[in-house]
Design an enzyme around this catalytic site. Structure first.
Site, mmCIF file in Angstrom:
data_model
loop_
_atom_site.group_PDB
_atom_site.id
_atom_site.type_symbol
_atom_site.label_atom_id
_atom_site.label_comp_id
_atom_site.label_asym_id
_atom_site.label_seq_id
_atom_site.Cartn_x
_atom_site.Cartn_y
_atom_site.Cartn_z
ATOM 1 N N SER A 1 88.960 82.590 79.601
ATOM 2 C CA SER A 1 89.134 84.037 79.465
ATOM 3 C C SER A 1 89.627 84.626 80.780
ATOM 4 C CB SER A 1 87.806 84.697 79.096
ATOM 5 O OG SER A 1 87.901 86.107 79.221
ATOM 6 N N TYR B 1 79.241 85.774 81.670
ATOM 7 C CA TYR B 1 80.326 85.264 80.832
ATOM 8 C C TYR B 1 81.450 84.770 81.741
ATOM 9 C CZ TYR B 1 84.058 85.486 77.263
ATOM 10 O OH TYR B 1 85.091 85.203 76.401
HETATM 11 N N1 LIG Z 1 87.596 88.223 71.678
HETATM 12 C C1 LIG Z 1 87.962 88.329 72.947
HETATM 13 O O1 LIG Z 1 88.249 89.437 73.443
HETATM 14 C C2 LIG Z 1 88.086 87.101 73.809
HETATM 15 C C3 LIG Z 1 88.677 87.226 75.072
HETATM 16 C C4 LIG Z 1 88.811 86.114 75.874
HETATM 17 C C5 LIG Z 1 88.330 84.897 75.432
HETATM 18 N N2 LIG Z 1 87.731 84.789 74.207
HETATM 19 C C6 LIG Z 1 87.229 83.466 73.829
HETATM 20 O O2 LIG Z 1 87.858 83.066 72.626
HETATM 21 C C7 LIG Z 1 87.023 82.121 71.965
HETATM 22 C C8 LIG Z 1 86.963 82.495 70.496
HETATM 23 O O3 LIG Z 1 86.265 83.709 70.324
HETATM 24 P P1 LIG Z 1 86.653 84.812 69.247
HETATM 25 O O4 LIG Z 1 87.157 85.983 70.002
HETATM 26 O O5 LIG Z 1 87.515 84.192 68.212
HETATM 27 O O6 LIG Z 1 85.253 85.279 68.676
HETATM 28 P P2 LIG Z 1 84.391 84.745 67.441
HETATM 29 O O7 LIG Z 1 85.184 84.858 66.187
HETATM 30 O O8 LIG Z 1 83.093 85.438 67.528
HETATM 31 O O9 LIG Z 1 84.230 83.219 67.768
HETATM 32 C C9 LIG Z 1 83.237 82.689 68.559
HETATM 33 C C10 LIG Z 1 82.849 81.373 67.936
HETATM 34 O O10 LIG Z 1 81.922 80.669 68.748
HETATM 35 C C11 LIG Z 1 80.933 80.107 67.926
HETATM 36 N N3 LIG Z 1 79.685 79.925 68.597
HETATM 37 C C12 LIG Z 1 78.992 80.804 69.362
HETATM 38 N N4 LIG Z 1 77.850 80.251 69.768
HETATM 39 C C13 LIG Z 1 77.819 79.001 69.257
HETATM 40 C C14 LIG Z 1 76.883 77.954 69.323
HETATM 41 N N5 LIG Z 1 75.739 78.057 70.004
HETATM 42 N N6 LIG Z 1 77.164 76.816 68.680
HETATM 43 C C15 LIG Z 1 78.319 76.690 67.974
HETATM 44 N N7 LIG Z 1 79.225 77.633 67.881
HETATM 45 C C16 LIG Z 1 78.966 78.782 68.509
HETATM 46 C C17 LIG Z 1 80.765 81.126 66.807
HETATM 47 O O11 LIG Z 1 80.213 80.491 65.674
HETATM 48 P P3 LIG Z 1 79.702 81.334 64.395
HETATM 49 O O12 LIG Z 1 80.943 81.680 63.660
HETATM 50 O O13 LIG Z 1 78.837 80.395 63.675
HETATM 51 O O14 LIG Z 1 78.986 82.520 64.953
HETATM 52 C C18 LIG Z 1 82.185 81.596 66.589
HETATM 53 O O15 LIG Z 1 82.863 80.818 65.625
HETATM 54 C C19 LIG Z 1 85.698 82.150 72.690
HETATM 55 O O16 LIG Z 1 85.634 81.045 73.527
HETATM 56 C C20 LIG Z 1 85.759 83.424 73.502
HETATM 57 O O17 LIG Z 1 84.968 83.355 74.638
HETATM 58 C C21 LIG Z 1 87.625 85.868 73.388
#
Ligand SMILES: NC(=O)c1ccc[n+]([C@@H]2O[C@H](COP(=O)([O-])OP(=O)(O)OC[C@H]3O[C@@H](n4cnc5c(N)ncnc54)[C@H](OP(=O)(O)O)[C@@H]3O)[C@@H](O)[C@H]2O)c1
Ligand SMILES: Cc1cc2nc3c(=O)[nH]c(=O)nc-3n(C[C@H](O)[C@H](O)[C@H](O)COP(=O)(O)OP(=O)(O)OC[C@H]3O[C@@H](n4cnc5c(N)ncnc54)[C@H](O)[C@@H]3O)c2cc1C
Lengths: 441, 245
Positions: free
Chosen positions: B138, B151
């Protein structure tokens, strides 16, 4: 305290402005429903491509559904697709046109969800041969506030099936949808564009072409009077039988910002209409057109609705039965032209007599006109009230998916089966439109 | 690129990347926390043209489960061409400030777990002299800010780990791709007010697909974050430490 609405859950006309709406979240589309603990009502929201207030629930709760967008299965032998209700028509085209399938019915934008397409029982350029969208949906899932998850078809829960198609989201949440796709050989259509000088010519061309063409629609100039009253371009097409070819690159240009209102003054609109009408010199032009510009010319400018500025705009769509002397449609045109309030994008089309499966569906046999009015406040509202009277006297009706202002009497007269529909409304669902037209707000 | 493992496959961003691979007709092995969501995703990807017939469940907090699910993936796909690691969580910063065990859990999910996966994947690809490992970190990892430095710690640490790994694997012909998204409109950011800087999961997911095919090194997405972060990284600490970010 209710949160301030984020701009995303407005309607496409950006009128009326929403004061506050709360957002409810569901983990999965199969439920459980997040019933508001304050006793308020819910309304499913697709991609907000409805114009007026049918897709908003001011002071109450919105349930966003466009994120539930998984496909479930596809049977290539029959073209039967099953998908979650948030899948958009654009996604279906993306995945299935290369495999030789098209939507059975499509509106003038592809950015609508399956749930929204059913809730307004939308129509397309092929109404005269295919009827409404609901006719191509053999079954769907419906989640009710009682917690029940029902399968609805013409044989199972058939009353709810009929109430939900065209039911404006009031019968519960549509969860999954079965849709029959339409086979095509090519993403291109053989098209024919014919100029007509007035309404009589339009009706003549329309009559001749309906048997020959699967798709047809006309653009009409609502700014010229007298001999030019109702001049325009009749556009018709059939999918090409020649086998598939590659699509041209798609380029969508975002409308950059909210436009100042002087952009849409009547001089500008009149010039646009004249230019558009005269862009074609010969009377008839034939060609080969990709489905994107043919069906979705406006989708090339994302957020074009912003050009109407902060006050938003109205869209007005009615259907009136055919009549021998075409007197009523001519009178309506004369009134609109005289008012000098019409904008570009007046769309004229004839509907066929294929019945819709929905109790509340809008289309019926006759001629339909859809047009935009920039929001100039009182005079615009007065014009639409006048048009209502003519439409009602002619036995016509008005499309709620595009409405932000019709009075209760017009809504009731437009929906002769309203009394059959009401018992199927889910008690925990409502919308701004519904409270307005039932005068319960 | 035909056989791909996606870890954290049900994340909104990973779903969009998987859909791009489905269009290419790839064979996918999907790993995530929730089995029902995995089943729904697998059906979706199959309709879109993938063969996604195998899935496995894991919890990032259970590091011991990681090797087992990877083993299943190797078996199901025969061989693997690329892997995407997408799972992560946005912990409540204030909660972490009060609780060491919460801090530890967030570091396990966002840092230790992806490193564990990378460790096995790196050894696997290194032996074959081919492959791609892509991990979502990120922009929050580019500089510590009071509002989310736990984070940021995990994501920044992960980016350094990937930098080192890339350095190690380049001679073996294995590419390591670090994805640095800005704000993305996904369930993770549901509670945040949405401004014009928010990108859709689809935009970011598609960019990741392209980066994996090309084996790019570090990708900011949308691209303008590279410039935003360049500026933020260059604000002198004596000024930065007084800013409310
Ligand atoms: N959204 C943003 O603004 C943003 C910005 C920069 C980076 N990111 C990164 O992008 C990646 C994807 O995130 P997203 O934005 O697509 O959000 P998201 O849809 O909430 O995805 C996060 C995923 O991580 C899984 N997860 C969380 N804790 C876990 C655990 N203990 N064991 C297994 N799985 C777990 C969740 O599983 P469940 O579906 O079962 O909850 C979910 O599928 C992440 O690494 C995040 O840090 C996001
Ligand atoms: C440029 C343009 C051209 C158009 N052309 C046409 C046309 O040619 N023909 C035509 O018929 N319409 C046309 N429309 C209108 C549009 O097709 C409809 O308003 C459509 O219903 C919008 O779908 P949506 O997914 O955006 O739903 P929204 O507008 O968000 O919601 C519409 C209704 O569907 C309900 N709804 C949404 N999802 C669900 C669900 N999962 N379960 C239950 N209810 C749900 C909502 O509660 C609401 O009542 C056009 C609109 C635009 C902007």
């Amino acid at each position: 305290m209710p949160k301030k609405i984020s701009a995303r859950y407005q309607s496409w006309g950006r009128y009326p402005q929403i004061r506050n709406e709360q957002i409810a979240h569901m983990e999965r589309i199969t439920g459980p429903l997040p019933l508001p603990s304050d006793g308020g009502t819910l309304l499913a929201h697709g991609l907000g491509r409805s114009y007026g207030d049918s897709c908003v629930n001011d002071t109450q709760w919105i349930l966003p559904c466009a994120g539930f967008n998984n496909f479930i299965s596809f049977d290539a032998a029959t073209g039967t697709l099953r998908a979650e209700a948030g899948v958009s028509l654009a996604t279906i085209l993306d995945v299935f046109v290369p495999r030789g399938w098209f939507l059975p019915v499509t509106p003038g934008t592809k950015f609508v969800t399956l749930g929204g397409a059913i809730a307004n029982d939308i129509h397309g350029k092929n109404h005269h041969v295919a009827g409404t969208f609901g006719r191509h949906v053999p079954q769907f899932g419906l989640l009710r506030s009682s917690g029940e998850h029902l399968t609805c078809s013409s044989t199972e829960n058939s009353a709810l099936y009929a109430a939900t198609i065209g039911g404006m989201g009031l019968t519960g949440v549509i969860t999954w949808v079965e849709l029959k796709l339409h086979p095509i050989r090519s993403p291109y259509l053989n098209t024919r564009t014919t100029k007509f000088r007035n309404l009589d010519e339009f009706f003549d061309i329309s009559q001749e072409s309906d048997a020959e063409f699967e798709y047809s629609v006309s653009w009409v100039d609502c700014t010229s009077e007298g001999n030019n009253l109702g001049r325009g371009l009749f556009m018709a097409g059939n999918f090409s039988e020649r086998s598939r070819s590659k699509a041209p690159a798609e380029l969508a240009i975002p409308f950059p910002c909210q436009a100042p209102s002087y952009l849409l003054n009547s001089f500008f609109i009149r010039s646009f209409n004249t230019l558009y009408y005269n862009k074609q010199i010969s009377r008839v032009v034939e060609g080969l057109t990709h489905y994107n510009p043919f069906f979705y010319p406006l989708d090339a400018i994302l957020n074009w609705n912003r050009m109407y500025g902060a006050r938003g705009f109205f869209q007005y769509q009615f259907v009136v039965p055919f009549e021998q002397d075409r007197g009523i449609i001519k009178e309506i045109f004369a009134r609109i032209t005289r008012s000098k309030r019409a904008s570009f994008l007046a769309v004229l089309k004839t509907f066929g007599d294929i019945p819709s499966p929905g109790l509340m569906s809008f289309p019926r046999k006759g001629v339909t006109l859809a047009l935009d009015f920039p929001n100039d406040g009182e005079p615009t509202l007065r014009l639409m009230n006048e048009l209502d009277k003519v439409v009602m006297d002619a036995g016509g009706n008005i499309y709620p998916a595009k409405d932000a202002r019709m009075p209760s009497y017009v809504f009731r007269a437009s929906h002769p089966r309203l009394h059959q529909f009401i018992p199927h409304i889910d008690p925990r669902f409502s919308s701004s439109l519904w409270r307005r037209v039932m005068e319960t707000a | 690129m035909k056989r791909i493992v996606i870890i954290g496959a049900t994340s909104a961003i990973a779903v969009e990347t998987a859909r791009e691979f489905a269009k290419d007709g790839a064979a996918l092995f999907l790993i995530a926390r929730n089995q029902r969501a995995l089943d729904d995703l697998a059906s979706d990807l199959n309709v879109r043209g993938a063969s996604a017939n195998h899935t496995a469940c894991f919890d990032a907090l259970d590091i011991a489960s990681h090797e087992r699910v990877l083993e299943q993936a190797f078996q199901a796909l025969g061989e693997i061409d690329a892997a995407l690691i997408a799972h992560g969580e946005l912990p409540d910063q204030e909660h972490c400030q009060r609780s060491v065990s919460r801090t530890q859990d967030s570091l396990t999910t966002n840092l230790v777990s992806p490193i564990a996966f990378c460790t096995w994947l790196a050894n696997y690809f290194e032996k074959r002299n081919v492959g791609n490992i892509t991990v979502i970190t990120s922009v929050a990892g580019d500089r510590g800010r009071q509002s989310n430095y736990l984070y940021g710690t995990a994501k920044g640490g992960l980016a350094i780990f990937l930098q080192g790994l890339r350095n190690r694997l380049t001679p073996a012909g294995v590419t390591v791709t670090t994805i640095k998204p800005g704000f993305v409109d996904t369930p993770m950011t549901r509670h945040l007010p949405k401004g014009p800087l928010f990108a859709s999961a689809e935009t970011v997911g598609k960019r990741i697909h392209k980066a994996m095919l090309r084996g790019e090194a570090v990708v900011y997405t949308p691209f303008f974050w590279r410039f935003i972060m360049l500026i933020i990284q260059h604000i002198p600490e004596c000024v930065f430490r007084r800013m409310k970010l």
